[in-house]
Design a protein around this motif. Structure first.
Motif, PDB file in Angstrom:
ATOM      1  N   SER A  88      10.459 -12.202   3.661  1.00 12.43           N
ATOM      2  CA  SER A  88       9.471 -11.656   2.609  1.00 12.43           C
ATOM      3  C   SER A  88       9.154 -10.270   2.203  1.00 12.43           C
ATOM      4  CB  SER A  88       8.027 -12.129   3.199  1.00 12.43           C
ATOM      5  OG  SER A  88       6.777 -11.834   2.463  1.00 12.43           O
ATOM      6  N   ILE A  89       9.439  -9.467   3.080  1.00 14.94           N
ATOM      7  CA  ILE A  89       9.352  -7.960   2.797  1.00 14.94           C
ATOM      8  C   ILE A  89      10.831  -7.605   1.838  1.00 14.94           C
ATOM      9  CG2 ILE A  89       9.562  -5.886   3.792  1.00 14.94           C
ATOM     10  CD1 ILE A  89       7.555  -6.292   5.999  1.00 14.94           C
ATOM     11  N   ARG A  90      11.715  -8.035   2.285  1.00 10.76           N
ATOM     12  CA  ARG A  90      13.121  -7.827   1.667  1.00 10.76           C
ATOM     13  C   ARG A  90      12.962  -8.354   0.161  1.00 10.76           C
ATOM     14  NH1 ARG A  90      17.885  -9.974   0.372  1.00 10.76           N
ATOM     15  NH2 ARG A  90      19.817  -8.450   0.485  1.00 10.76           N
ATOM     16  N   SER A  91      12.358  -9.649  -0.062  1.00 13.83           N
ATOM     17  CA  SER A  91      12.378 -10.152  -1.221  1.00 13.83           C
ATOM     18  C   SER A  91      11.207  -9.278  -2.276  1.00 13.83           C
ATOM     19  CB  SER A  91      12.023 -11.688  -1.209  1.00 13.83           C
ATOM     20  OG  SER A  91      12.972 -12.555  -0.607  1.00 13.83           O
ATOM     21  N   GLY A  92      10.372  -9.086  -1.527  1.00 17.10           N
ATOM     22  CA  GLY A  92       9.551  -8.157  -2.105  1.00 17.10           C
ATOM     23  C   GLY A  92       9.929  -6.817  -2.945  1.00 17.10           C
ATOM     24  N   LEU A 106      13.052  -6.070  -3.162  1.00 16.12           N
ATOM     25  CA  LEU A 106      14.117  -6.735  -4.197  1.00 16.12           C
ATOM     26  C   LEU A 106      13.425  -6.780  -5.638  1.00 16.12           C
ATOM     27  CD1 LEU A 106      16.581  -8.630  -2.257  1.00 16.12           C
ATOM     28  CD2 LEU A 106      16.938  -6.255  -2.915  1.00 16.12           C
ATOM     29  N   ALA A 107      12.142  -7.498  -5.476  1.00 17.50           N
ATOM     30  CA  ALA A 107      11.650  -7.842  -6.732  1.00 17.50           C
ATOM     31  C   ALA A 107      10.970  -6.584  -7.497  1.00 17.50           C
ATOM     32  CB  ALA A 107      10.231  -8.747  -6.504  1.00 17.50           C
ATOM     33  N   VAL A 108      10.390  -5.666  -6.437  1.00 19.25           N
ATOM     34  CA  VAL A 108       9.708  -4.304  -7.290  1.00 19.25           C
ATOM     35  C   VAL A 108      11.070  -3.605  -7.642  1.00 19.25           C
ATOM     36  CG1 VAL A 108       9.096  -2.361  -6.422  1.00 19.25           C
ATOM     37  CG2 VAL A 108       7.749  -4.409  -5.809  1.00 19.25           C
ATOM     38  N   ASP A 109      12.154  -3.720  -7.056  1.00 27.21           N
ATOM     39  CA  ASP A 109      13.369  -2.631  -7.557  1.00 27.21           C
ATOM     40  C   ASP A 109      13.887  -3.453  -9.042  1.00 27.21           C
ATOM     41  OD1 ASP A 109      15.573  -0.920  -7.502  1.00 27.21           O
ATOM     42  OD2 ASP A 109      16.831  -2.559  -7.143  1.00 27.21           O
ATOM     43  N   ALA A 110      13.737  -4.742  -9.001  1.00 29.15           N
ATOM     44  CA  ALA A 110      14.483  -5.311 -10.276  1.00 29.15           C
ATOM     45  C   ALA A 110      13.301  -5.121 -11.408  1.00 29.15           C
ATOM     46  CB  ALA A 110      14.300  -6.760 -10.027  1.00 29.15           C
ATOM     47  N   ILE A 120       1.024  -1.205  -0.023  1.00 33.39           N
ATOM     48  CA  ILE A 120       0.068   0.219  -0.103  1.00 33.39           C
ATOM     49  C   ILE A 120       0.941   1.326  -0.020  1.00 33.39           C
ATOM     50  CG2 ILE A 120      -1.651   1.384   1.425  1.00 33.39           C
ATOM     51  CD1 ILE A 120      -2.786  -1.169   2.124  1.00 33.39           C
ATOM     52  N   GLY A 121       1.896   1.409   0.861  1.00 28.93           N
ATOM     53  CA  GLY A 121       3.040   2.491   0.793  1.00 28.93           C
ATOM     54  C   GLY A 121       3.466   2.625  -0.885  1.00 28.93           C
ATOM     55  N   LEU A 122       3.519   1.371  -1.180  1.00 33.17           N
ATOM     56  CA  LEU A 122       4.553   1.628  -2.691  1.00 33.17           C
ATOM     57  C   LEU A 122       3.185   2.332  -3.829  1.00 33.17           C
ATOM     58  CD1 LEU A 122       6.516  -1.276  -2.911  1.00 33.17           C
ATOM     59  CD2 LEU A 122       7.413   0.767  -2.984  1.00 33.17           C
ATOM     60  N   ILE A 123       2.101   1.884  -3.658  1.00 35.35           N
ATOM     61  CA  ILE A 123       1.083   2.530  -4.195  1.00 35.35           C
ATOM     62  C   ILE A 123       0.796   3.778  -4.039  1.00 35.35           C
ATOM     63  CG2 ILE A 123      -1.538   2.077  -4.821  1.00 35.35           C
ATOM     64  CD1 ILE A 123      -1.232  -0.686  -4.076  1.00 35.35           C
ATOM     65  N   LEU A 124       0.766   3.910  -2.773  1.00 35.91           N
ATOM     66  CA  LEU A 124       0.526   5.627  -2.552  1.00 35.91           C
ATOM     67  C   LEU A 124       1.595   6.464  -2.754  1.00 35.91           C
ATOM     68  CD1 LEU A 124      -1.595   5.001   0.765  1.00 35.91           C
ATOM     69  CD2 LEU A 124      -2.587   5.839  -1.349  1.00 35.91           C
ATOM     70  N   ARG A 125       2.929   5.671  -3.035  1.00 38.84           N
ATOM     71  CA  ARG A 125       4.026   6.476  -3.198  1.00 38.84           C
ATOM     72  C   ARG A 125       4.478   7.497  -2.106  1.00 38.84           C
ATOM     73  NH1 ARG A 125       3.855   8.259  -9.335  1.00 38.84           N
ATOM     74  NH2 ARG A 125       3.746   6.111 -10.258  1.00 38.84           N
ATOM     75  N   SER A 139      13.624  -1.345 -12.569  1.00 35.12           N
ATOM     76  CA  SER A 139      14.860  -1.357 -13.308  1.00 35.12           C
ATOM     77  C   SER A 139      14.752  -1.681 -14.559  1.00 35.12           C
ATOM     78  CB  SER A 139      16.174  -1.757 -12.567  1.00 35.12           C
ATOM     79  OG  SER A 139      16.290  -1.168 -11.376  1.00 35.12           O
ATOM     80  N   SER A 140      14.172  -2.818 -14.841  1.00 33.96           N
ATOM     81  CA  SER A 140      13.982  -3.486 -16.140  1.00 33.96           C
ATOM     82  C   SER A 140      12.963  -2.946 -17.002  1.00 33.96           C
ATOM     83  CB  SER A 140      13.854  -4.956 -16.073  1.00 33.96           C
ATOM     84  OG  SER A 140      12.559  -5.180 -15.384  1.00 33.96           O
ATOM     85  N   ASP A 141      11.721  -2.375 -16.465  1.00 34.72           N
ATOM     86  CA  ASP A 141      10.500  -2.107 -17.198  1.00 34.72           C
ATOM     87  C   ASP A 141      10.699  -0.478 -17.267  1.00 34.72           C
ATOM     88  OD1 ASP A 141      10.167  -4.845 -17.587  1.00 34.72           O
ATOM     89  OD2 ASP A 141       8.310  -4.872 -16.327  1.00 34.72           O
ATOM     90  N   TRP A 142      11.080   0.046 -16.528  1.00 36.05           N
ATOM     91  CA  TRP A 142      11.103   1.502 -16.415  1.00 36.05           C
ATOM     92  C   TRP A 142      12.415   2.190 -16.990  1.00 36.05           C
ATOM     93  CZ3 TRP A 142       7.289   4.607 -13.520  1.00 36.05           C
ATOM     94  CH2 TRP A 142       5.962   3.882 -13.429  1.00 36.05           C
TER      95      TRP A 142
END
Length: 106
Positions: free
Chosen positions: A90-94, A96-100, A61-66, A103-106
């Motif tokens: 789990s949070i760390r993995s999530g 890292l996945a958002v960061d990856a 939710i924090g990411l969605i709300l920026r 990085s690749s799609d933006w």
């Protein structure tokens, strides 16, 4: 239409000219903020998830709300010895996945 300008007409038929970059900026602002009702609902969900200790969803939710302060609040909660290591991982993995993905799609 002049190259790069958009013309909008209100009900009084007066015109307002906006450059394409100004129109794109306004559109991005509206798209990024979303409807007010959605933000209120997300903040309500955030409150519920925070009370329930669903920290993974709080990060989403924090990411969605920026809102970095939400992420910071969750990170501060992760420092508690009561938080299981699985949730921290789990949070760390999530994140890292958002960061990856970013990085690749933006």
């Amino acid at each position: 239409m002049v190259d790069g300008d958009w013309t909008m007409v209100d009900e009084n038929f007066s015109t307002l000219s906006l450059s394409q970059s100004e129109l794109e900026h306004i559109s991005m602002e509206l798209a990024n903020k979303g409807p007010h009702k959605s933000q209120v609902q997300l903040r309500y969900l955030l409150h519920i998830f925070m009370e329930a200790g669903c920290l993974e969803w709080c990060v989403v939710i924090g990411l969605i709300l920026r809102e970095a302060n939400i992420i910071k609040q969750v990170v501060n909660l992760l420092e508690s010895p009561d938080v299981p290591a699985e949730i921290i991982q789990s949070i760390r993995s999530g994140l890292l996945a958002v960061d990856a993905w970013a990085s690749s799609d933006w």
